[in-house]
Write a protein that holds these residues in place. Structure first.
Motif, PDB file in Angstrom:
ATOM      1  N   MET A   1       0.723  -1.244  -0.039  1.00 45.29           N
ATOM      2  CA  MET A   1       0.051  -0.154   0.015  1.00 45.29           C
ATOM      3  C   MET A   1       0.704   1.405   0.114  1.00 45.29           C
ATOM      4  N   GLY A   2       2.024   1.119   0.755  1.00 47.06           N
ATOM      5  CA  GLY A   2       2.829   2.297   0.805  1.00 47.06           C
ATOM      6  C   GLY A   2       2.259   3.518   1.673  1.00 47.06           C
ATOM      7  N   PHE A   3       3.048   4.575   1.572  1.00 47.00           N
ATOM      8  CA  PHE A   3       2.903   5.959   2.405  1.00 47.00           C
ATOM      9  C   PHE A   3       1.910   6.732   1.542  1.00 47.00           C
ATOM     10  N   THR A   4       0.692   6.738   1.932  1.00 51.19           N
ATOM     11  CA  THR A   4      -0.491   7.280   1.100  1.00 51.19           C
ATOM     12  C   THR A   4      -0.447   8.920   1.230  1.00 51.19           C
ATOM     13  N   GLU A   5      -0.939   9.481   0.334  1.00 44.53           N
ATOM     14  CA  GLU A   5      -1.433  11.057   0.435  1.00 44.53           C
ATOM     15  C   GLU A   5      -2.217  11.084   1.692  1.00 44.53           C
ATOM     16  N   LYS A   6      -3.082  10.364   2.161  1.00 39.81           N
ATOM     17  CA  LYS A   6      -3.777  10.687   3.252  1.00 39.81           C
ATOM     18  C   LYS A   6      -2.966  10.688   4.451  1.00 39.81           C
ATOM     19  N   LEU A   7      -2.209   9.610   4.525  1.00 40.25           N
ATOM     20  CA  LEU A   7      -1.249   9.686   5.613  1.00 40.25           C
ATOM     21  C   LEU A   7      -0.445  10.841   5.686  1.00 40.25           C
ATOM     22  N   GLU A   8       0.288  11.219   4.760  1.00 39.94           N
ATOM     23  CA  GLU A   8       1.183  12.446   4.755  1.00 39.94           C
ATOM     24  C   GLU A   8       0.257  13.617   5.065  1.00 39.94           C
ATOM     25  N   GLY A   9      -0.717  13.694   4.765  1.00 39.99           N
ATOM     26  CA  GLY A   9      -1.663  14.869   4.898  1.00 39.99           C
ATOM     27  C   GLY A   9      -1.918  14.830   6.416  1.00 39.99           C
ATOM     28  N   GLU A  73       9.009  15.700   7.845  1.00 41.49           N
ATOM     29  CA  GLU A  73       9.784  15.656   6.459  1.00 41.49           C
ATOM     30  C   GLU A  73       9.963  14.358   5.899  1.00 41.49           C
ATOM     31  N   SER A  74      10.257  13.354   6.667  1.00 41.30           N
ATOM     32  CA  SER A  74      10.332  11.564   6.381  1.00 41.30           C
ATOM     33  C   SER A  74       8.858  11.429   5.856  1.00 41.30           C
ATOM     34  N   ALA A  75       7.802  11.973   6.354  1.00 45.72           N
ATOM     35  CA  ALA A  75       6.397  11.620   5.901  1.00 45.72           C
ATOM     36  C   ALA A  75       6.503  11.982   4.246  1.00 45.72           C
ATOM     37  N   ILE A  76       6.807  13.300   4.040  1.00 46.62           N
ATOM     38  CA  ILE A  76       6.827  13.861   3.140  1.00 46.62           C
ATOM     39  C   ILE A  76       7.782  13.101   1.784  1.00 46.62           C
ATOM     40  N   GLN A  77       9.070  12.839   2.227  1.00 44.15           N
ATOM     41  CA  GLN A  77       9.962  11.963   1.530  1.00 44.15           C
ATOM     42  C   GLN A  77       9.253  10.458   1.124  1.00 44.15           C
ATOM     43  N   LEU A  78       8.839   9.783   2.120  1.00 45.14           N
ATOM     44  CA  LEU A  78       8.323   8.783   1.891  1.00 45.14           C
ATOM     45  C   LEU A  78       6.896   8.854   0.777  1.00 45.14           C
ATOM     46  N   ARG A  79       6.325   9.592   0.933  1.00 47.60           N
ATOM     47  CA  ARG A  79       5.080   9.906  -0.142  1.00 47.60           C
ATOM     48  C   ARG A  79       5.804  10.290  -1.585  1.00 47.60           C
ATOM     49  N   GLU A  80       6.948  11.316  -1.553  1.00 45.77           N
ATOM     50  CA  GLU A  80       7.474  11.406  -2.867  1.00 45.77           C
ATOM     51  C   GLU A  80       8.161  10.696  -3.471  1.00 45.77           C
ATOM     52  N   TRP A 136       2.499   8.802  11.565  1.00 46.10           N
ATOM     53  CA  TRP A 136       3.705   9.279  12.191  1.00 46.10           C
ATOM     54  C   TRP A 136       4.843   8.277  12.470  1.00 46.10           C
ATOM     55  N   GLY A 137       4.287   7.170  12.913  1.00 48.74           N
ATOM     56  CA  GLY A 137       5.085   5.827  13.302  1.00 48.74           C
ATOM     57  C   GLY A 137       5.818   5.308  12.223  1.00 48.74           C
ATOM     58  N   GLU A 138       5.134   5.392  10.974  1.00 42.89           N
ATOM     59  CA  GLU A 138       6.062   4.927   9.861  1.00 42.89           C
ATOM     60  C   GLU A 138       7.242   5.635   9.543  1.00 42.89           C
ATOM     61  N   ALA A 139       6.536   7.221   9.387  1.00 43.66           N
ATOM     62  CA  ALA A 139       7.722   8.277   9.072  1.00 43.66           C
ATOM     63  C   ALA A 139       8.978   8.141   9.914  1.00 43.66           C
ATOM     64  N   TYR A 140       8.495   7.827  11.370  1.00 39.58           N
ATOM     65  CA  TYR A 140       9.849   7.823  12.129  1.00 39.58           C
ATOM     66  C   TYR A 140      10.271   6.563  11.981  1.00 39.58           C
ATOM     67  N   ASP A 141       9.736   5.294  11.805  1.00 35.52           N
ATOM     68  CA  ASP A 141      10.455   4.331  11.479  1.00 35.52           C
ATOM     69  C   ASP A 141      11.328   4.276  10.355  1.00 35.52           C
TER      70      ASP A 141
END
Length: 159
Positions: A1-9, A73-80, A136-141
């Motif tokens: 599924m990946g890091f979705t736009e919703k999660l980043e939002g 910023e990690s969340a943004i990188q994951l999404r992009e 947040w957990g996924e971005a931090y991990d």
């Protein structure tokens, strides 16, 4: 599924709330770290001089903001990009380039727990939900994995 736009939002939205009271969030963040792992105090040079967390310590606030912001910023990188990359300068700023890897990894788990609890408290129960926690957990991990990889590279280069 990946890091979705919703999660980043969700991460970005909660970061905006968190930023509104960084001094309080910073103190709460470090209080939680020391509540979870009292020995972690020795890993933060700006806490060595005091028996308590100093209320007006600019280094403490700056460090907490850096952790919150890097995770966002990690969340943004994951999404992009689908991955998180950290620079060696990040390790130097965090001070982990001098930290033994095993202690650094232990601290990362403590920081994650404190980070999630701090955000939950700042956001409030009505907005905090499992999706936001997972974002947040996924971005931090992913950030922690990137930091560990850089720590290992730095350790291998200096060994």
């Amino acid at each position: 599924m990946g890091f979705t736009e919703k999660l980043e939002g969700l991460v970005k939205e909660s970061w905006e709330v968190l930023k509104q009271d960084i001094p309080h969030s910073s103190l709460r963040f470090f209080s939680l770290i020391l509540e979870i792992a009292p020995g972690a105090k020795n890993m933060f040079s700006f806490l060595w001089e005091s028996q308590e967390i100093p209320q007006n310590n600019p280094k403490l606030k700056a460090h907490a903001v850096k952790v919150f912001k890097m995770t966002c910023e990690s969340a943004i990188q994951l999404r992009e990009k689908g991955e998180v990359v950290v620079a060696d300068t990040t390790l130097k700023y965090l001070g982990v380039s001098k930290t033994p890897i095993s202690r650094g990894i232990m601290l990362m788990q403590v920081v994650k727990e404190a980070l999630l609890r701090t955000i939950e408290e700042a956001i409030g129960e009505e907005k905090w939900n499992e999706e936001m926690k997972n974002g947040w957990g996924e971005a931090y991990d992913q950030l922690a994995e990137a930091i560990k990889a850089e720590m290992k590279n730095h350790h291998d280069e200096t060994a």
